[in-house]
Enzyme design. Structure first.
Site, short mmCIF file in Angstrom:
data_model
loop_
_atom_site.label_atom_id
_atom_site.label_comp_id
_atom_site.label_asym_id
_atom_site.label_seq_id
_atom_site.Cartn_x
_atom_site.Cartn_y
_atom_site.Cartn_z
N ASN A 8 1.85 -2.73 -4.04
CA ASN A 8 0.86 -1.72 -3.71
C ASN A 8 1.11 -0.54 -4.65
O ASN A 8 2.10 0.17 -4.53
CB ASN A 8 0.99 -1.27 -2.25
CG ASN A 8 0.01 -0.16 -1.89
OD1 ASN A 8 -0.20 0.77 -2.65
ND2 ASN A 8 -0.57 -0.25 -0.70
N GLU A 35 -4.34 -1.50 -3.30
CA GLU A 35 -4.68 -0.08 -3.25
C GLU A 35 -4.88 0.46 -4.67
O GLU A 35 -4.35 1.51 -5.04
CB GLU A 35 -3.63 0.73 -2.48
CG GLU A 35 -4.21 2.02 -1.92
CD GLU A 35 -3.28 2.78 -1.00
OE1 GLU A 35 -3.66 3.88 -0.57
OE2 GLU A 35 -2.16 2.28 -0.71
N TYR A 106 -4.90 -6.86 1.01
CA TYR A 106 -4.51 -5.50 1.39
C TYR A 106 -5.03 -5.28 2.81
O TYR A 106 -6.17 -4.89 3.03
CB TYR A 106 -5.10 -4.48 0.41
CG TYR A 106 -4.81 -3.04 0.75
CD1 TYR A 106 -3.57 -2.65 1.26
CD2 TYR A 106 -5.78 -2.06 0.57
CE1 TYR A 106 -3.31 -1.33 1.57
CE2 TYR A 106 -5.53 -0.73 0.87
CZ TYR A 106 -4.30 -0.37 1.37
OH TYR A 106 -4.04 0.95 1.69
N ASP A 149 0.08 -6.36 0.48
CA ASP A 149 0.52 -5.33 1.42
C ASP A 149 -0.12 -5.67 2.76
O ASP A 149 -1.30 -5.42 2.96
CB ASP A 149 0.10 -3.95 0.92
CG ASP A 149 0.44 -2.84 1.91
OD1 ASP A 149 1.12 -3.14 2.92
OD2 ASP A 149 0.02 -1.70 1.67
N ASN A 151 0.90 -4.41 5.58
CA ASN A 151 1.02 -3.22 6.43
C ASN A 151 1.62 -3.53 7.80
O ASN A 151 1.33 -2.84 8.78
CB ASN A 151 -0.34 -2.52 6.59
CG ASN A 151 -0.54 -1.42 5.55
OD1 ASN A 151 0.33 -0.57 5.37
ND2 ASN A 151 -1.65 -1.47 4.85
N ASP A 251 4.72 4.59 -3.03
CA ASP A 251 5.68 4.54 -1.93
C ASP A 251 6.11 3.10 -1.60
O ASP A 251 6.97 2.88 -0.77
CB ASP A 251 5.14 5.24 -0.67
CG ASP A 251 3.70 4.89 -0.35
OD1 ASP A 251 3.08 4.12 -1.10
OD2 ASP A 251 3.18 5.42 0.65
N HIS A 252 5.50 2.13 -2.28
CA HIS A 252 5.89 0.72 -2.18
C HIS A 252 6.62 0.30 -3.46
O HIS A 252 6.45 0.91 -4.51
CB HIS A 252 4.67 -0.19 -2.05
CG HIS A 252 3.87 0.01 -0.80
ND1 HIS A 252 3.87 -0.90 0.23
CD2 HIS A 252 3.03 1.02 -0.42
CE1 HIS A 252 3.07 -0.48 1.20
NE2 HIS A 252 2.54 0.68 0.83
#
Length: 261
Positions: A8, A35, A106, A149, A151, A251-252
């Site tokens: 991501n 993303e 995603y 991702d 999540n 942040d990934h």
């Protein structure tokens, strides 16, 4: 053998230099990005092609979502699906010459409140996962790899504190159950945990933690799965934690696996 990575990137245009660095230093055969936050025509493909990634399959959206598959190996576009009819660019697939299909997902983050009655985004996430389950039931996948991702950090050792995150979106029992149902419907094998069965393992650390490395409050939100007919060919899984410390990072971090196919 080929190596696949999922990441991501949190804006492919903003972090094109980081993508190019990863391609130069790690050289995966296939890199799946989520993303991307860009229309397809504005993805900065020139730098990727200059590094040998001539094959690109993507679905874009201005400012939000977006998924892309960059490959050094020949691939053909294998379509996409608008899960939960959200109108979002959250899925794309590509087919390798050997017939293996790569699915790049995603899955919606789900907002902050784990209650679909007061948080529409959480309901959308659950609906997305339910449709994944139903699709895999109806047309059970074969010779396929699914990355992205998701999540969701499904296992207790996929988060820094199981007890403290039980009511936090990404680790709630209802999300984990929905993901498990989708996994079971496709008989998907978690390649990362097949290779690394024990111990804390994270692929995401919040921007809110100033010293993310020291606090280490991570979650494993990024996954590589494979159908059982090819899962034994998967090996060499790794999570590139140091990438979280690169300049202006996502942040990934990238997750890797190799397949002998």
């Amino acid at each position: 053998m080929f190596t696949i990575a999922t990441w991501n990137i949190n804006s492919v245009r903003l972090r094109a230099g980081l993508v190019e660095r990863l391609l130069r230093e790690e050289a995966p055969d296939i890199l799946c990005l989520q993303e991307c936050k860009s229309p397809v025509e504005k993805i900065p493909t020139e730098g990727f092609r200059a590094l040998g990634y001539d094959h690109i399959v993507a679905r874009g959206q201005k400012g939000y979502n977006g998924v892309a598959i960059l490959s050094r190996l020949p691939v053909e576009d294998a379509g996409d699906r608008d899960y939960a009819r959200l109108g979002h660019a959250r899925h794309v697939a590509a087919r390798l010459e050997n017939g293996v299909v790569i699915h790049n997902f995603y899955i919606p983050a789900g907002g902050d409140i784990p209650d679909r009655e007061v948080n529409e985004k959480f309901g959308q996430k659950l609906d997305f996962l339910t449709e994944m389950r139903d699709v895999f039931h109806e047309d059970r996948p074969a010779r396929s790899i699914m990355v992205g991702d998701f999540n969701i950090a499904p296992r207790e050792d996929d988060v820094w504190s199981h007890k403290q995150l039980l009511k936090v979106v990404s680790h709630t029992p209802i999300e984990v159950a929905h993901l498990s149902e989708a996994q079971d419907a496709g008989r998907w094998v978690d390649i990362t945990r097949q290779d690394i069965p024990e111990g804390q393992l994270y692929s995401w650390w919040s921007y809110r933690n100033r010293d993310w490395d020291a606090s280490d409050r991570g979650r494993r939100l990024d996954h590589i799965w494979a159908t059982p007919d090819i899962s034994n060919a998967g090996h060499g899984s790794r999570v590139l934690r140091p990438v979280r410390g690169w300049d202006s990072p996502s942040d990934h971090v990238p997750v890797f696996a190799s397949f002998d196919l």
